[in-house]
Design a protein around this motif. Structure first.
Motif, PDB file in Angstrom:
ATOM      1  N   VAL A   3       0.857  -1.202   0.000  1.00 34.35           N
ATOM      2  CA  VAL A   3       0.000   0.000   0.000  1.00 34.35           C
ATOM      3  C   VAL A   3       0.895   1.255   0.000  1.00 34.35           C
ATOM      4  N   TYR A   4       1.683   1.454   1.041  1.00 28.26           N
ATOM      5  CA  TYR A   4       2.498   2.682   1.131  1.00 28.26           C
ATOM      6  C   TYR A   4       3.501   2.795  -0.030  1.00 28.26           C
ATOM      7  N   TRP A   5       4.241   1.696  -0.257  1.00 27.27           N
ATOM      8  CA  TRP A   5       5.350   1.755  -1.234  1.00 27.27           C
ATOM      9  C   TRP A   5       4.858   2.030  -2.655  1.00 27.27           C
ATOM     10  N   PRO A   6       3.847   1.272  -3.171  1.00 27.14           N
ATOM     11  CA  PRO A   6       3.382   1.616  -4.520  1.00 27.14           C
ATOM     12  C   PRO A   6       2.812   3.035  -4.588  1.00 27.14           C
ATOM     13  N   ALA A   7       2.171   3.495  -3.501  1.00 32.57           N
ATOM     14  CA  ALA A   7       1.621   4.861  -3.523  1.00 32.57           C
ATOM     15  C   ALA A   7       2.766   5.878  -3.569  1.00 32.57           C
ATOM     16  N   MET A   8       3.821   5.640  -2.806  1.00 27.24           N
ATOM     17  CA  MET A   8       4.980   6.544  -2.845  1.00 27.24           C
ATOM     18  C   MET A   8       5.571   6.594  -4.256  1.00 27.24           C
ATOM     19  N   LEU A   9       5.663   5.420  -4.883  1.00 26.18           N
ATOM     20  CA  LEU A   9       6.251   5.361  -6.229  1.00 26.18           C
ATOM     21  C   LEU A   9       5.361   6.071  -7.244  1.00 26.18           C
ATOM     22  N   LEU A  10       4.043   5.886  -7.100  1.00 29.77           N
ATOM     23  CA  LEU A  10       3.121   6.573  -8.017  1.00 29.77           C
ATOM     24  C   LEU A  10       3.256   8.075  -7.837  1.00 29.77           C
ATOM     25  N   SER A  11       3.354   8.499  -6.586  1.00 31.14           N
ATOM     26  CA  SER A  11       3.484   9.925  -6.302  1.00 31.14           C
ATOM     27  C   SER A  11       4.777  10.475  -6.907  1.00 31.14           C
ATOM     28  N   ALA A  12       5.849   9.670  -6.859  1.00 25.87           N
ATOM     29  CA  ALA A  12       7.157  10.122  -7.380  1.00 25.87           C
ATOM     30  C   ALA A  12       7.317   9.824  -8.870  1.00 25.87           C
ATOM     31  N   ASP A  13       6.229   9.400  -9.521  1.00 33.60           N
ATOM     32  CA  ASP A  13       6.253   9.063 -10.958  1.00 33.60           C
ATOM     33  C   ASP A  13       7.301   8.015 -11.294  1.00 33.60           C
ATOM     34  N   LEU A  14       7.353   6.966 -10.486  1.00 31.47           N
ATOM     35  CA  LEU A  14       8.306   5.882 -10.733  1.00 31.47           C
ATOM     36  C   LEU A  14       7.536   4.586 -10.986  1.00 31.47           C
ATOM     37  N   PRO A  15       8.093   3.701 -11.826  1.00 29.82           N
ATOM     38  CA  PRO A  15       7.393   2.431 -12.095  1.00 29.82           C
ATOM     39  C   PRO A  15       7.286   1.551 -10.849  1.00 29.82           C
ATOM     40  N   LEU A  16       6.267   0.725 -10.821  1.00 31.92           N
ATOM     41  CA  LEU A  16       6.027  -0.141  -9.660  1.00 31.92           C
ATOM     42  C   LEU A  16       6.793  -1.459  -9.796  1.00 31.92           C
ATOM     43  N   PRO A  17       7.173  -2.063  -8.658  1.00 37.49           N
ATOM     44  CA  PRO A  17       7.815  -3.375  -8.732  1.00 37.49           C
ATOM     45  C   PRO A  17       6.860  -4.405  -9.311  1.00 37.49           C
ATOM     46  N   GLU A  18       7.444  -5.516  -9.810  1.00 39.41           N
ATOM     47  CA  GLU A  18       6.574  -6.520 -10.415  1.00 39.41           C
ATOM     48  C   GLU A  18       5.808  -7.329  -9.371  1.00 39.41           C
ATOM     49  N   ARG A  19       6.504  -7.718  -8.291  1.00 41.88           N
ATOM     50  CA  ARG A  19       5.856  -8.596  -7.308  1.00 41.88           C
ATOM     51  C   ARG A  19       6.360  -8.352  -5.907  1.00 41.88           C
ATOM     52  N   VAL A  20       5.452  -8.583  -4.968  1.00 46.60           N
ATOM     53  CA  VAL A  20       5.839  -8.615  -3.553  1.00 46.60           C
ATOM     54  C   VAL A  20       5.490 -10.004  -3.049  1.00 46.60           C
ATOM     55  N   TRP A  21       6.448 -10.691  -2.468  1.00 43.69           N
ATOM     56  CA  TRP A  21       6.164 -12.020  -1.909  1.00 43.69           C
ATOM     57  C   TRP A  21       6.178 -11.913  -0.393  1.00 43.69           C
ATOM     58  N   ALA A  22       5.039 -12.188   0.241  1.00 44.12           N
ATOM     59  CA  ALA A  22       4.964 -12.110   1.701  1.00 44.12           C
ATOM     60  C   ALA A  22       4.987 -13.519   2.290  1.00 44.12           C
ATOM     61  N   HIS A  23       6.152 -13.907   2.804  1.00 41.52           N
ATOM     62  CA  HIS A  23       6.255 -15.236   3.425  1.00 41.52           C
ATOM     63  C   HIS A  23       5.632 -15.190   4.816  1.00 41.52           C
ATOM     64  N   GLY A  24       5.488 -16.367   5.428  1.00 44.38           N
ATOM     65  CA  GLY A  24       4.858 -16.436   6.750  1.00 44.38           C
ATOM     66  C   GLY A  24       5.874 -16.308   7.875  1.00 44.38           C
ATOM     67  N   PHE A  25       5.450 -16.672   9.057  1.00 38.95           N
ATOM     68  CA  PHE A  25       6.306 -16.572  10.252  1.00 38.95           C
ATOM     69  C   PHE A  25       6.884 -17.915  10.630  1.00 38.95           C
ATOM     70  N   MET A  26       8.083 -17.889  11.133  1.00 34.82           N
ATOM     71  CA  MET A  26       8.634 -19.080  11.749  1.00 34.82           C
ATOM     72  C   MET A  26       8.342 -18.985  13.238  1.00 34.82           C
ATOM     73  N   THR A  27       7.799 -20.073  13.757  1.00 35.97           N
ATOM     74  CA  THR A  27       7.434 -20.094  15.171  1.00 35.97           C
ATOM     75  C   THR A  27       8.274 -21.149  15.893  1.00 35.97           C
ATOM     76  N   MET A  28       8.281 -21.042  17.223  1.00 37.29           N
ATOM     77  CA  MET A  28       8.893 -22.088  18.038  1.00 37.29           C
ATOM     78  C   MET A  28       7.936 -22.358  19.166  1.00 37.29           C
ATOM     79  N   GLY A  29       7.492 -23.577  19.261  1.00 37.58           N
ATOM     80  CA  GLY A  29       6.498 -23.909  20.283  1.00 37.58           C
ATOM     81  C   GLY A  29       5.266 -23.019  20.161  1.00 37.58           C
ATOM     82  N   GLY A  30       4.903 -22.642  18.949  1.00 33.49           N
ATOM     83  CA  GLY A  30       3.682 -21.879  18.726  1.00 33.49           C
ATOM     84  C   GLY A  30       3.844 -20.361  18.769  1.00 33.49           C
ATOM     85  N   SER A  31       5.012 -19.831  19.240  1.00 35.76           N
ATOM     86  CA  SER A  31       5.183 -18.373  19.286  1.00 35.76           C
ATOM     87  C   SER A  31       6.152 -17.914  18.206  1.00 35.76           C
TER      88      SER A  31
END
Ligand code: ME8
Length: 439
Positions: free
Chosen positions: A265-293
């Motif tokens: 949300v923030y980053w593509p909006a900043m780039l649009l505001s600065a007239d710069l092309p957007l990245p192709e993809r954002v990959w959001a991986h999950g969390f590594m937990t230990m004993g559930g935390s």
């Protein structure tokens, strides 16, 4: 799909403590992608680094009785040692306290200001120093941030610079419709859409915090740490010097699911505001937990990264994390499981295959690999390679590895069924295997 430019980045880690296993998972995953793309013939540029400004880092340095710069110099050194111990093949390491970064941040602010997207207003609300982010009432659980439950939420009231983020809501919704692959994995898209639907302007400066990049043209303010940090993806490739165009737009930003709002949300909006092309993809991986935390600096659920590397070596740890923690979801780490997989997958399956193959070549073929015709195993290999490429092109790293180890099992099965030690005595016997490439 291959042979092009491939600029890949990871999140830049907060310099408020040493690296932990969660950071390692992200860097190892991004490194596996970078190495894979290089093998596919891409010109890869792989950047990682440190997020060194903001309240969290300033507080940690103060608690240690050193200046923030001294503190971050030490921590950046620790991260670099960890990444080299883990074999991370990065091309550049950006720190947000570097002059090259400051120049890029100033240019971003100038461009956003020239667009009429920055204005003065008063911010009054909650702030989580752990996230370095403003929080609405409904984002808190029992008055605390669910990601940083051990930290007190702060009440903040200050006159700040604001970014007209809401102006970019319609453009961001169009982005999600027209280029749905922008947010990956797919399971995260609705979350981003909801964030865009509720979009509001945000405060992007801090008047009471000195540890940050100075706001261009307003000495009383520093740049909000997320605006500062996100710009690293451009400063690391030379922006605003036109050389940045050799790499931009990024092919892939690898980040954790907790910072999707900032990147989608923030980053593509900043780039649009600065007239710069957007990245192709954002990959959001999950969390590594230990004993559930969640493993994190503040939760105390962590252990010494060096000790874990020493347990079975770098490659074993890389293998384990990539195989065990789904790259598109959460996963649990335990030493027992690490030891189990080390023994079962690496020592038994892969180790036995390698050792019996080498032993047979030595014993039956005088230590020279003989020319061989196409066998059943070659067909299985072709099938597995096809599947492997398909998984890896979709960044499903854990599935890619599972296909590879399916082939290891197949090869072991082939050796058992074909019994080359018998063949050595009866050269004409047929080769048969009934095993199949595991999915
Ligand atoms: O968020 N499992 O820094 P950070 C998986 N400076 N990934 C984890 C994790 C875990 N247990 N703990 C952390 C920041 N991470 C900002 C980023 S980018 C312009 C600025 C991941 O040190 C986390 O999701 O808190 C993030 O992607 C990265 O490690 C750095 O986290």
């Amino acid at each position: 799909m291959t042979g092009g430019r491939f600029y890949i980045t990871t999140a830049i880690d907060y310099a408020n403590g040493p690296p932990h296993l969660g950071h390692a998972l992200e860097k190892i995953g991004a490194d596996a992608i970078a190495r894979y793309r290089r093998l596919r013939g891409d010109q890869v540029h792989f950047v990682i680094g440190m997020d060194e400004h903001g309240q969290k880092v300033a507080q940690t340095a103060a608690a240690q009785g050193v200046s923030p710069q001294q503190w971050t110099d030490g921590i950046a050194g620790e991260f670099r040692v960890a990444w080299s111990a883990l074999g991370i093949s990065y091309d550049d390491f950006i720190r947000t306290t570097e002059p090259r970064h400051r120049e890029a941040v100033e240019e971003m602010i100038r461009r956003m200001s020239a667009k009429g997207d920055l204005y003065r207003s008063t911010y009054a609300g909650h702030y989580c120093v752990g996230c370095e982010a403003y929080k609405t009432e409904d984002e808190l659980v029992d008055g605390r941030c669910p990601i940083h439950p051990t930290r007190e939420i702060q009440w903040m009231e200050e006159e700040d610079w604001f970014f007209r983020l809401s102006r970019y809501g319609p453009a961001l919704l169009r982005l999600l419709d027209e280029r749905p692959e922008f947010v990956q994995p797919e399971s995260r898209r609705n979350e981003v859409r909801r964030m865009v639907e509720e979009i509001k302007d945000i405060s992007v400066s801090r008047s009471l915090l000195a540890w940050g990049n100075p706001w261009p043209g307003d000495a009383d303010h520093t740049v909000y740490v997320w605006i500062d940090a996100l710009t690293n993806y451009l400063s690391a490739i030379g922006f605003p010097d036109p050389e940045y165009q050799a790499h931009w737009p990024a092919a892939l930003h690898v980040i954790g699911k907790d910072i999707i709002r900032f990147h989608c949300v923030y980053w593509p909006a900043m780039l649009l505001s600065a007239d710069l092309p957007l990245p192709e993809r954002v990959w959001a991986h999950g969390f590594m937990t230990m004993g559930g935390s969640k493993i994190s600096k503040s939760s105390g659920v962590a252990f010494d990264l060096g000790e874990i590397v020493d347990r079975h070596g770098t490659d074993a740890l890389r293998y384990f994390l990539l195989r065990e923690i789904p790259w598109d979801g959460d996963g649990n780490f335990s030493l027992e499981r690490f030891d189990e997989r080390y023994t079962a997958d690496l020592a038994n399956d892969l180790g036995n295959l390698a050792s019996r193959t080498i032993t047979m070549v030595q014993k039956y073929r005088g230590g020279r690999v003989p020319a061989a015709g196409r066998s059943y195993l070659d067909e299985q290999t072709d099938l597995c390679v096809g599947e492997y490429l398909e998984r890896m092109d979709r960044y499903l790293l854990h599935e890619g590895l599972s296909v590879v180890f399916g082939l290891v099992a197949e090869a072991n099965g082939f050796v058992e069924t074909a019994a080359p030690w018998k063949l050595a005595r009866e050269p004409g016997a047929p080769l048969i295997s009934t095993r199949h490439c595991a999915r």
